[in-house]
Design an enzyme around this catalytic site. Structure first.
Site, short mmCIF file in Angstrom:
data_model
loop_
_atom_site.label_atom_id
_atom_site.label_comp_id
_atom_site.label_asym_id
_atom_site.label_seq_id
_atom_site.Cartn_x
_atom_site.Cartn_y
_atom_site.Cartn_z
N LYS A 217 -8.14 -6.47 4.89
CA LYS A 217 -7.03 -6.98 5.72
C LYS A 217 -7.42 -7.06 7.19
CE LYS A 217 -3.33 -5.11 2.78
NZ LYS A 217 -2.82 -6.25 2.01
N ASP B 272 0.65 4.95 6.27
CA ASP B 272 0.11 3.75 5.63
C ASP B 272 -0.08 2.72 6.74
OD1 ASP B 272 -0.32 1.34 4.45
OD2 ASP B 272 1.29 1.50 2.96
N HIS C 39 5.60 -0.16 0.73
CA HIS C 39 4.84 -0.92 -0.28
C HIS C 39 4.72 0.00 -1.51
CE1 HIS C 39 1.15 -2.61 -2.11
NE2 HIS C 39 1.39 -3.71 -1.41
N CYS D 270 5.24 -6.63 -3.31
CA CYS D 270 4.97 -5.25 -3.74
C CYS D 270 5.88 -4.25 -3.05
CB CYS D 270 3.51 -4.87 -3.51
SG CYS D 270 2.36 -5.93 -4.35
#
Ligand code: 7TS
Length: 438
Positions: free
Chosen positions: A240, A214, A121, A380
């Site tokens: 999220k 991540d 991302h 993204c």
């Protein structure tokens, strides 16, 4: 096994209609919906004990401080961190990665290397590009194959070395003596690929590189334990995982956080200030300058409570079920090209695809008209979209409150859209064969 119908009762928004049709929310990789328990916890905070933290001695401030600190404890327990000092609250995953990149870059020199993957991302590319620019360090990338997996399992016949797996060798072609940082996504937000985090971390550790995971798309969906992974840093976002927007988490090993410079400077991150200089506060507050998002932290506690009550194993199992069904249904539709591993066991709860050469925004708009919320675009991850030879894709992403009926509705709507579109398609097979384009 979880009961999605029962869980849906806790989510007021899932009762709403869109264009007169029941909402089918399949954009969970972008952000998730919030259960009543999270909304209520946030409301309670504002209605009964709203106050600034770590400052005043009055009762409200004590209560707010206790709740804010407890949120750190709760998150530490959720991800298996040793203590709350290892849990820094930020704004989101993006800020967490910027914090690490900014602080670690102070230890980088010209010629050092930062290893990323081709499926990152932008949040896990741009901060490192900037760090490289500032220091003269170089970025290197672990490559992906036509199946959307890291090229770690290839060339086994050519390894010719004892006690070394083929994947070890592939990793070592990229992660070498000059590597100082290895930063990678645990789960791709486009391909759904689950990367072999332990293996990558082990390879990085062997040469003393710092690892940054991540986990924006893993922590919300599957059991994740930082001690088991062995990572140095791990980043994710509350929004999220059923929590409020505006709260992110950076896990960091205590000794590493202690040795790092702060990212932002100001109130609460200091222990002492004179007109000449300042001393930093203890962990984790050293990295939390200014008034934090107290209500958000309280909401995150409620979100973690909710997920723990359901059980992350159950969340994960449910998502695999939905993903398998979605993959099966999409493959039945002529002209659909699905990206990422074909084997559902290797992927998380999302499916990105293209249809008959139609623009993803058009496909998303057609689905929206049927009350189905998905995301279309590059997600993204523009470098990845380019590698896939696409302008982007349409992505359906699932969570614990989605049902098999919703997947059927989504597939049915997509089937109708496919029937309308006549242009020749790039199929999943032709994409998979075009490995040389990657
Ligand atoms: N890393 C990954 C793998 C992500 O999927 C996202 C958000 C981020 C980092 C950034 O998270 P944030 O909370 O800081 O914004 N991904 C998406 C997405 O796929 N669609 O919208 C946001």
């Amino acid at each position: 096994m979880l009961n999605a119908e029962r869980i849906r009762e806790d989510f007021p928004i899932l009762k709403r209609k869109v264009y007169g049709k029941p909402l089918v929310y399949l954009d969970n990789a972008a952000t998730t919906q919030k259960p009543r328990q999270v909304i209520q916890a946030t409301n309670d905070y504002y209605e009964t004990y709203n106050s600034n933290v770590h400052r005043a001695v009055h009762r409200l401030s004590q209560e707010a401080t206790a709740a804010y600190d407890e949120a750190h404890e709760k998150v530490a327990g959720f991800i298996g961190a040793e203590c709350m000092e290892e849990v820094v609250f930020t704004k989101n995953t993006t800020e967490s990665i910027n914090l690490v990149a900014s602080s670690l870059s102070q230890q980088l020199q010209k010629g050092d290397e930062i290893v990323l993957t081709q499926m990152e991302h932008h949040s896990n590319i741009v901060p490192w590009q900037q760090a490289a620019k500032r220091t003269g360090a170089k970025l290197r990338f672990l490559e992906i194959d036509g199946n959307g997996e890291l090229k770690l399992q290839h060339n086994s016949a050519t390894s010719g070395m004892c006690n070394r797996t083929s994947s070890d060798l592939q990793l070592r072609q990229t992660i070498g003596k000059k590597t100082k940082i290895v930063a990678f996504t645990h789960v791709s937000n486009v391909l759904g690929t689950i990367n072999p985090a332990k293996e990558i971390i082990a390879a990085a550790k062997e040469i003393g590189a710092v690892t940054v995971v991540d986990a924006a798309q893993s922590v919300p969906h599957m059991p994740v334990n930082v001690k088991e992974l062995g990572c140095d840093f791990l980043a994710f976002s509350a929004h999220k995982m059923l929590g409020p927007t505006g709260v992110g988490v950076l896990y960091g090993k205590r000794e590493l956080l202690e040795g790092m410079e702060p990212f932002l400077y100001g109130g609460d991150m200091i222990s002492e200030v004179s007109l000449e200089g300042a001393k930093w506060n203890e962990l984790p507050w050293k990295f939390e300058a200014g008034t934090p998002n107290m209500a958000g932290a309280v909401g995150l506690t409620a979100a973690v409570d909710y997920l723990q009550k359901v059980g992350m194993e159950n969340v994960w199992e449910h998502e695999i079920l939905l993903t398998k069904l979605a993959l099966k249904r999409l493959q039945e539709i002529e002209g659909v090209a699905v990206y990422g591993p074909k084997d559902a066991a290797k992927r998380s709860g999302l499916v990105a695809f293209n249809l008959n050469g139609a623009h993803p925004h058009d496909v998303s708009a057609f689905l929206d008209a049927a009350g189905i919320a998905v995301r279309g675009g590059h997600h993204c991850a523009m470098p990845l979209a380019r590698l896939l030879g696409t302008a982007g894709s349409t992505r359906a992403s699932f969570y614990l409150y989605n049902t098999t009926q919703e997947i059927e509705k989504f597939a049915e709507a997509l089937g109708k859209i496919a029937a309308k579109l006549k242009k020749p398609a790039q199929t999943a097979e032709s994409w998979a064969k075009s490995d040389n384009r990657l």
